[in-house]
Design a protein around this motif. Structure first.
Motif, PDB file in Angstrom:
ATOM      1  N   ALA A  48     -33.964 -19.571  -2.917  1.00 57.41           N
ATOM      2  CA  ALA A  48     -32.638 -19.729  -3.515  1.00 57.41           C
ATOM      3  C   ALA A  48     -31.910 -18.386  -3.638  1.00 57.41           C
ATOM      4  O   ALA A  48     -30.699 -18.323  -3.412  1.00 57.41           O
ATOM      5  CB  ALA A  48     -32.750 -20.396  -4.878  1.00 57.41           C
ATOM      6  N   ILE A  49     -32.628 -17.333  -3.997  1.00 61.18           N
ATOM      7  CA  ILE A  49     -31.996 -16.013  -4.113  1.00 61.18           C
ATOM      8  C   ILE A  49     -31.448 -15.576  -2.757  1.00 61.18           C
ATOM      9  O   ILE A  49     -30.299 -15.124  -2.651  1.00 61.18           O
ATOM     10  CB  ILE A  49     -32.991 -14.964  -4.653  1.00 61.18           C
ATOM     11  N   THR A  50     -32.254 -15.728  -1.729  1.00 62.61           N
ATOM     12  CA  THR A  50     -31.811 -15.336  -0.394  1.00 62.61           C
ATOM     13  C   THR A  50     -30.609 -16.159   0.037  1.00 62.61           C
ATOM     14  O   THR A  50     -29.588 -15.613   0.483  1.00 62.61           O
ATOM     15  CB  THR A  50     -32.965 -15.506   0.616  1.00 62.61           C
ATOM     16  N   TRP A  51     -30.705 -17.474  -0.118  1.00 60.71           N
ATOM     17  CA  TRP A  51     -29.601 -18.358   0.259  1.00 60.71           C
ATOM     18  C   TRP A  51     -28.372 -18.098  -0.612  1.00 60.71           C
ATOM     19  O   TRP A  51     -27.240 -18.099  -0.124  1.00 60.71           O
ATOM     20  CB  TRP A  51     -30.036 -19.810   0.201  1.00 60.71           C
ATOM     21  N   ASN A  52     -28.583 -17.851  -1.899  1.00 59.40           N
ATOM     22  CA  ASN A  52     -27.478 -17.598  -2.815  1.00 59.40           C
ATOM     23  C   ASN A  52     -26.657 -16.392  -2.375  1.00 59.40           C
ATOM     24  O   ASN A  52     -25.424 -16.434  -2.349  1.00 59.40           O
ATOM     25  CB  ASN A  52     -28.020 -17.391  -4.225  1.00 59.40           C
ATOM     26  N   LEU A  53     -27.329 -15.299  -2.036  1.00 57.63           N
ATOM     27  CA  LEU A  53     -26.616 -14.097  -1.607  1.00 57.63           C
ATOM     28  C   LEU A  53     -25.829 -14.350  -0.320  1.00 57.63           C
ATOM     29  O   LEU A  53     -24.668 -13.951  -0.199  1.00 57.63           O
ATOM     30  CB  LEU A  53     -27.585 -12.932  -1.431  1.00 57.63           C
ATOM     31  N   VAL A  54     -26.445 -15.039   0.627  1.00 62.51           N
ATOM     32  CA  VAL A  54     -25.760 -15.349   1.882  1.00 62.51           C
ATOM     33  C   VAL A  54     -24.604 -16.319   1.624  1.00 62.51           C
ATOM     34  O   VAL A  54     -23.471 -16.096   2.050  1.00 62.51           O
ATOM     35  CB  VAL A  54     -26.749 -15.942   2.916  1.00 62.51           C
ATOM     36  N   TYR A  55     -24.885 -17.403   0.908  1.00 63.87           N
ATOM     37  CA  TYR A  55     -23.886 -18.446   0.678  1.00 63.87           C
ATOM     38  C   TYR A  55     -22.682 -17.917  -0.099  1.00 63.87           C
ATOM     39  O   TYR A  55     -21.533 -18.171   0.284  1.00 63.87           O
ATOM     40  CB  TYR A  55     -24.525 -19.618  -0.078  1.00 63.87           C
ATOM     41  N   ASN A  56     -22.924 -17.188  -1.182  1.00 63.15           N
ATOM     42  CA  ASN A  56     -21.799 -16.685  -1.968  1.00 63.15           C
ATOM     43  C   ASN A  56     -20.979 -15.650  -1.201  1.00 63.15           C
ATOM     44  O   ASN A  56     -19.752 -15.596  -1.351  1.00 63.15           O
ATOM     45  CB  ASN A  56     -22.268 -16.139  -3.314  1.00 63.15           C
ATOM     46  N   THR A  57     -21.621 -14.859  -0.367  1.00 61.95           N
ATOM     47  CA  THR A  57     -20.876 -13.914   0.467  1.00 61.95           C
ATOM     48  C   THR A  57     -19.973 -14.678   1.431  1.00 61.95           C
ATOM     49  O   THR A  57     -18.779 -14.364   1.571  1.00 61.95           O
ATOM     50  CB  THR A  57     -21.834 -12.988   1.237  1.00 61.95           C
ATOM     51  N   LEU A  58     -20.512 -15.704   2.084  1.00 59.62           N
ATOM     52  CA  LEU A  58     -19.713 -16.522   3.002  1.00 59.62           C
ATOM     53  C   LEU A  58     -18.620 -17.289   2.264  1.00 59.62           C
ATOM     54  O   LEU A  58     -17.476 -17.354   2.720  1.00 59.62           O
ATOM     55  CB  LEU A  58     -20.618 -17.500   3.764  1.00 59.62           C
ATOM     56  N   PHE A  59     -18.966 -17.862   1.118  1.00 56.25           N
ATOM     57  CA  PHE A  59     -17.990 -18.644   0.348  1.00 56.25           C
ATOM     58  C   PHE A  59     -16.848 -17.756  -0.123  1.00 56.25           C
ATOM     59  O   PHE A  59     -15.672 -18.123  -0.017  1.00 56.25           O
ATOM     60  CB  PHE A  59     -18.674 -19.315  -0.853  1.00 56.25           C
ATOM     61  N   GLU A  60     -17.169 -16.574  -0.640  1.00 51.20           N
ATOM     62  CA  GLU A  60     -16.120 -15.673  -1.125  1.00 51.20           C
ATOM     63  C   GLU A  60     -15.258 -15.143   0.017  1.00 51.20           C
ATOM     64  O   GLU A  60     -14.056 -14.928  -0.160  1.00 51.20           O
ATOM     65  CB  GLU A  60     -16.724 -14.541  -1.954  1.00 51.20           C
ATOM     66  N   ALA A  61     -15.845 -14.950   1.195  1.00 50.15           N
ATOM     67  CA  ALA A  61     -15.045 -14.535   2.356  1.00 50.15           C
ATOM     68  C   ALA A  61     -14.070 -15.652   2.738  1.00 50.15           C
ATOM     69  O   ALA A  61     -12.895 -15.392   3.030  1.00 50.15           O
ATOM     70  CB  ALA A  61     -15.951 -14.191   3.535  1.00 50.15           C
ATOM     71  N   TRP A  62     -14.546 -16.885   2.736  1.00 53.59           N
ATOM     72  CA  TRP A  62     -13.667 -18.035   2.995  1.00 53.59           C
ATOM     73  C   TRP A  62     -12.602 -18.133   1.907  1.00 53.59           C
ATOM     74  O   TRP A  62     -11.421 -18.302   2.201  1.00 53.59           O
ATOM     75  CB  TRP A  62     -14.492 -19.322   3.065  1.00 53.59           C
ATOM     76  N   GLU A  63     -13.035 -18.023   0.666  1.00 51.85           N
ATOM     77  CA  GLU A  63     -12.137 -18.156  -0.488  1.00 51.85           C
ATOM     78  C   GLU A  63     -11.022 -17.102  -0.458  1.00 51.85           C
ATOM     79  O   GLU A  63      -9.865 -17.394  -0.780  1.00 51.85           O
ATOM     80  CB  GLU A  63     -12.962 -18.029  -1.770  1.00 51.85           C
ATOM     81  N   ALA A  64     -11.345 -15.899  -0.040  1.00 55.27           N
ATOM     82  CA  ALA A  64     -10.366 -14.811  -0.003  1.00 55.27           C
ATOM     83  C   ALA A  64      -9.246 -15.089   1.002  1.00 55.27           C
ATOM     84  O   ALA A  64      -8.142 -14.553   0.864  1.00 55.27           O
ATOM     85  CB  ALA A  64     -11.052 -13.493   0.325  1.00 55.27           C
ATOM     86  N   ARG A  65      -9.514 -15.928   1.993  1.00 57.35           N
ATOM     87  CA  ARG A  65      -8.512 -16.259   3.002  1.00 57.35           C
ATOM     88  C   ARG A  65      -7.652 -17.466   2.627  1.00 57.35           C
ATOM     89  O   ARG A  65      -6.731 -17.824   3.363  1.00 57.35           O
ATOM     90  CB  ARG A  65      -9.196 -16.526   4.353  1.00 57.35           C
ATOM     91  N   GLN A  66      -7.959 -18.104   1.497  1.00 56.58           N
ATOM     92  CA  GLN A  66      -7.207 -19.289   1.107  1.00 56.58           C
ATOM     93  C   GLN A  66      -5.891 -18.905   0.442  1.00 56.58           C
ATOM     94  O   GLN A  66      -5.841 -17.944  -0.324  1.00 56.58           O
ATOM     95  CB  GLN A  66      -8.035 -20.159   0.152  1.00 56.58           C
ATOM     96  N   PRO A  67      -4.817 -19.657   0.712  1.00 54.65           N
ATOM     97  CA  PRO A  67      -3.524 -19.334   0.105  1.00 54.65           C
ATOM     98  C   PRO A  67      -3.495 -19.597  -1.406  1.00 54.65           C
ATOM     99  O   PRO A  67      -2.792 -18.910  -2.140  1.00 54.65           O
ATOM    100  CB  PRO A  67      -2.535 -20.238   0.840  1.00 54.65           C
TER     101      PRO A  67
END
Length: 145
Positions: A48-67
């Protein structure tokens, strides 16, 4: 709090609660001893720690591009479901192997865990954001005049 410091605090607190919860639940649900269930909890936590770091990095990158900025109820639900969906795909075979049960039995054991962690992830994220503030990816952009 932002960046890697935010991620480390987030994951450490989340997983400490998760390990205690998984150990108690798997001890009760499987009939295995706390030591046996605790090893499963730690293994699940490392995944979960490994997936959490990867997932939140990807999610926040996606989120930063949202209007639309901020974290709406729909965005929080999507975050929790996405994270837990992958954890379920990993967890069921792990539980089946460790507890020496069928995939169907591991799935049934995992149902309670999935429901708990969906609610837990959603609630934890909301409270974490209230206490530590939103990450930069969810904050309103300051437009240059």
């Amino acid at each position: 709090m932002q960046g890697i410091k935010r991620k480390i605090v987030y994951v450490a607190l989340y997983e400490a609660i998760a390990i205690a919860s998984i150990t108690a639940a798997m001890t009760w649900m499987s009939g295995q001893g706390a030591g046996h269930a605790g090893i499963l909890a730690v293994a699940s936590s490392v995944i979960a720690i490994t997936w959490n770091l990867v997932y939140n990095t990807l999610f926040e990158a996606w989120e930063a591009r949202q209007p639309t900025r901020g974290r709406s109820l729909a965005r929080r639900i999507a975050h929790a479901v996405g994270f837990q969906g992958v954890m379920m795909l990993i967890g069921i075979p792990l539980y089946a192997w460790w507890l020496a049960v069928s995939l169907a039995q591991a799935f049934m054991l995992n149902i309670g865990m999935i429901v708990f962690f969906l609610v837990y992830s959603f609630s934890y994220n909301w409270v974490f954001d209230l206490v530590f503030g939103l990450p930069a990816s969810a904050q309103a952009r300051l437009e240059a005049l």
